[in-house]
Enzyme design. Structure first.
Site, PDB file in Angstrom:
ATOM      1  N   HIS A 146      32.992  48.395  46.578  1.00  0.00           N
ATOM      2  CA  HIS A 146      31.873  47.907  45.743  1.00  0.00           C
ATOM      3  C   HIS A 146      30.787  47.168  46.529  1.00  0.00           C
ATOM      4  O   HIS A 146      29.683  46.985  46.010  1.00  0.00           O
ATOM      5  CB  HIS A 146      32.367  46.953  44.649  1.00  0.00           C
ATOM      6  CG  HIS A 146      33.300  47.570  43.663  1.00  0.00           C
ATOM      7  ND1 HIS A 146      32.976  48.705  42.939  1.00  0.00           N
ATOM      8  CD2 HIS A 146      34.541  47.216  43.260  1.00  0.00           C
ATOM      9  CE1 HIS A 146      34.002  49.009  42.152  1.00  0.00           C
ATOM     10  NE2 HIS A 146      34.962  48.135  42.325  1.00  0.00           N
TER      11      HIS A 146
HETATM   12  C1  ZL4 Z   1      39.367  37.339  37.841  1.00  0.00           C
HETATM   13  O1  ZL4 Z   1      42.088  35.434  36.354  1.00  0.00           O
HETATM   14  O2  ZL4 Z   1      34.508  42.883  34.995  1.00  0.00           O
HETATM   15  C2  ZL4 Z   1      38.917  36.360  38.745  1.00  0.00           C
HETATM   16  C3  ZL4 Z   1      38.733  38.584  37.761  1.00  0.00           C
HETATM   17  C4  ZL4 Z   1      39.517  35.145  38.789  1.00  0.00           C
HETATM   18  C5  ZL4 Z   1      41.002  33.474  38.044  1.00  0.00           C
HETATM   19  C6  ZL4 Z   1      40.532  32.573  36.896  1.00  0.00           C
HETATM   20  C7  ZL4 Z   1      39.102  32.759  36.447  1.00  0.00           C
HETATM   21  C8  ZL4 Z   1      38.986  33.203  35.014  1.00  0.00           C
HETATM   22  C9  ZL4 Z   1      40.244  39.242  36.036  1.00  0.00           C
HETATM   23  C10 ZL4 Z   1      39.171  39.531  36.861  1.00  0.00           C
HETATM   24  C11 ZL4 Z   1      37.718  33.915  34.700  1.00  0.00           C
HETATM   25  C12 ZL4 Z   1      37.705  35.324  35.213  1.00  0.00           C
HETATM   26  C13 ZL4 Z   1      36.541  36.130  34.664  1.00  0.00           C
HETATM   27  N1  ZL4 Z   1      40.536  34.835  37.971  1.00  0.00           N
HETATM   28  C14 ZL4 Z   1      36.224  37.335  35.496  1.00  0.00           C
HETATM   29  C15 ZL4 Z   1      32.118  41.113  34.590  1.00  0.00           C
HETATM   30  C16 ZL4 Z   1      33.104  40.114  34.824  1.00  0.00           C
HETATM   31  C17 ZL4 Z   1      32.774  38.749  35.347  1.00  0.00           C
HETATM   32  C18 ZL4 Z   1      34.009  38.107  35.935  1.00  0.00           C
HETATM   33  O3  ZL4 Z   1      39.639  47.457  42.684  1.00  0.00           O
HETATM   34  N2  ZL4 Z   1      35.071  38.029  34.953  1.00  0.00           N
HETATM   35  C19 ZL4 Z   1      32.952  41.201  35.709  1.00  0.00           C
HETATM   36  C20 ZL4 Z   1      35.761  43.399  38.907  1.00  0.00           C
HETATM   37  C21 ZL4 Z   1      35.772  43.056  37.439  1.00  0.00           C
HETATM   38  C22 ZL4 Z   1      34.091  42.176  35.898  1.00  0.00           C
HETATM   39  C23 ZL4 Z   1      36.788  44.409  39.264  1.00  0.00           C
HETATM   40  C24 ZL4 Z   1      37.706  45.807  41.152  1.00  0.00           C
HETATM   41  C25 ZL4 Z   1      37.745  45.979  42.654  1.00  0.00           C
HETATM   42  C26 ZL4 Z   1      38.321  47.305  43.131  1.00  0.00           C
HETATM   43  C27 ZL4 Z   1      38.267  47.446  44.653  1.00  0.00           C
HETATM   44  C28 ZL4 Z   1      36.789  44.675  40.756  1.00  0.00           C
HETATM   45  N3  ZL4 Z   1      34.634  42.248  37.133  1.00  0.00           N
HETATM   46  C29 ZL4 Z   1      34.240  40.019  33.818  1.00  0.00           C
HETATM   47  C30 ZL4 Z   1      35.446  39.372  34.477  1.00  0.00           C
HETATM   48  C31 ZL4 Z   1      41.058  35.729  37.103  1.00  0.00           C
HETATM   49  C32 ZL4 Z   1      40.442  37.036  37.004  1.00  0.00           C
HETATM   50  C33 ZL4 Z   1      40.886  38.014  36.104  1.00  0.00           C
HETATM   51  C34 ZL4 Z   1      38.482  40.802  36.788  1.00  0.00           C
HETATM   52  N4  ZL4 Z   1      37.281  41.074  37.299  1.00  0.00           N
HETATM   53  C35 ZL4 Z   1      38.941  41.968  36.209  1.00  0.00           C
HETATM   54  N5  ZL4 Z   1      37.994  42.921  36.371  1.00  0.00           N
HETATM   55  C36 ZL4 Z   1      36.999  42.353  37.038  1.00  0.00           C
HETATM   56  O4  ZL4 Z   1      37.616  48.408  42.629  1.00  0.00           O
HETATM   57  C37 ZL4 Z   1      39.008  46.408  45.426  1.00  0.00           C
HETATM   58 ZN    ZN Z   2      39.686  49.102  41.583  1.00  0.00          ZN
END
Ligand code: ZL4
Ligand code: ZN
Ligand code: CA
Length: 393
Positions: A146
């Site tokens: 990403h």
């Molecule tokens: C977390 O529990 O969908 C981050 C991220 C941190 C700890 C506590 C914080 C709580 C799930 C995800 C708040 C978390 C809110 N902690 C996260 C639009 C979003 C903004 C961020 O596999 N929030 C963003 C990214 C995706 C979003 C996926 C995949 C990488 C790869 C290659 C990346 N971002 C909504 C979510 C948690 C967390 C729990 C999380 N973030 C799940 N999905 C996202 O393609 C390596």
């Molecule tokens: Zn992924």
């Protein structure tokens, strides 16, 4: 653990850096670099290290990172310090510099080292391929698809894949990039939007309003402006929850088969994100270790130089199973290894079941409902076939 022999005249190299695995994104963050330690320990327990060339990879240099990333971004990445109190809640600071420091891409201790080690492994793998010293080079610590030129995104800060493909392009006319992570490989796609020397293909869950990053529709195939040689060179395979091994295998073989025939790549870069497996903390598919591995097997069968990258994967025991099985496929010992995990495997209890191939019932209890009608999958294959009419080797 027994009967693992080095294939004659066929070289597999394995690139990792144990220092990378010690980094932490934060207690509850889904990305756990420790999954690399668990994967490696299972791979070694099976005795596979004796059938590969094993390298401790170096960290990529600033100049190497700058082959793709902007120096403004790299300079900032190299100097930002972790916050004393991690900001866990979203939008407390909506204007993050380079998207750094939010909950997806937190600032943590040793961030720059972690990033440069991930890229170093990927680059070492690419160089073993271009030096004709490996047929398959493995960098499970890479695959961070990403990251953009001047922006962190979705747990990715440095796009090691783009950097590795740029290295391959110094020696090969055309590179095929394939991405089986459950998320859209947007950063790699965008980086090569304007060239016809790289074809990118991503299979992913697509639900623009509810699933990250929201891009990668079937008809997003690269900017179709008048003089863009890269037009039609981005292939997207948008999927829904619950896709099975059989369906994925049909799609993968038919799409990648057609692309190899038409585009005639000189090398393949395969991102093996393990979050497309059933039971992943962030994923939604019903893929098993066998179905995920079948993609690696298919790419190997093309007989082209192959780089394998890691990527996502948020249920460490399943990540370790998949990348172990895929390492065995690279070596060609997949039919000789026991499906029972070796007795002496460290952290053996982490795996819950003692098999390399747990059933869907063992993984999930109740399998996730499959929302991929056969008719839709046929439409996807049809669209890709039509798109390929515009592609010339
Ligand atoms: C977390 O529990 O969908 C981050 C991220 C941190 C700890 C506590 C914080 C709580 C799930 C995800 C708040 C978390 C809110 N902690 C996260 C639009 C979003 C903004 C961020 O596999 N929030 C963003 C990214 C995706 C979003 C996926 C995949 C990488 C790869 C290659 C990346 N971002 C909504 C979510 C948690 C967390 C729990 C999380 N973030 C799940 N999905 C996202 O393609 C390596
Ligand atoms: Zn992924
Ligand atoms: Ca993908």
């Amino acid at each position: 653990e027994s009967g693992i022999t080095r294939p004659k005249g066929y070289n597999v190299s394995f690139h990792c850096n144990p220092e990378m695995e010690k980094h932490h994104f934060g207690m509850t963050h889904p990305m756990k670099p420790w999954r690399l330690t668990l994967s490696k320990s299972l791979i070694y327990s099976y005795g596979m290290s004796f059938a590969m060339d094993n390298y401790i990879s170096r960290a990529a240099t600033y100049e190497e990172l700058a082959s793709f990333h902007s120096t403004d971004y790299l300079d900032f990445l190299g100097t930002v310090l972790p916050e004393p109190v991690p900001r866990d809640l979203e939008n407390q600071n909506p204007d993050l510099k380079f998207n750094l420091g939010g909950s997806d891409c937190p600032l943590f201790d040793g961030l720059y080292d972690y990033c440069s080690m991930s890229a170093g492994g990927a680059l070492d793998a690419a160089r073993k391929i271009t030096a004709n010293q490996s047929d398959i080079a493995i960098a499970w610590g890479g695959g961070l698809h990403h990251a953009k030129r001047a922006e962190a995104s979705g747990f990715c800060y440095i796009n090691d894949i783009v950097i590795a493909i740029l290295e391959l392009l110094r020696f090969y006319p055309r590179v095929l990039y394939v991405d089986i992570d459950v998320h859209h490989g947007d950063g790699v796609e965008e980086a090569f939007f304007s060239t016809d020397r790289v074809m990118t293909v991503s299979f992913h869950k697509y639900d623009p309003n509810n699933f990250f990053p929201g891009t990668g529709a079937l008809d997003d195939n690269g900017p179709k402006n008048e003089h863009n040689p890269g037009a039609h060179h981005a292939v997207n395979v948008p999927l829904n929850d619950g896709i099975t091994d059989e369906q994925y295998d049909m799609l993968f073989n038919s799409i990648i088969g057609k692309i190899v025939e038409k585009f005639r790549p000189s090398a393949i870069a395969l991102q093996c994100g393990a979050d497309s497996l059933a039971g992943d903390r962030l994923g939604r598919f019903n893929l098993q270790v066998q179905g995920h591995g079948a993609c690696v097997e298919f790419c190997k069968k093309m007989g082209l130089p192959l780089v394998l990258f890691g990527g996502g994967g948020y249920t460490p025991r399943n990540v370790a199973r998949a990348w172990t099985y895929e390492t065995s496929i690279a070596i060609g010992c997949q039919d000789n290894i026991s499906s029972v995990l070796p007795q002496h495997t460290p952290w053996r209890d982490q795996f819950r079941q003692d098999t390399l191939f747990p059933t869907l019932e063992q993984i999930l209890g109740e399998p996730r409902q499959n929302r991929n009608p056969q008719k839709r999958l046929q439409e996807i294959v049809q669209h890709v076939s039509e798109q390929l009419r515009f592609v010339q080797a």
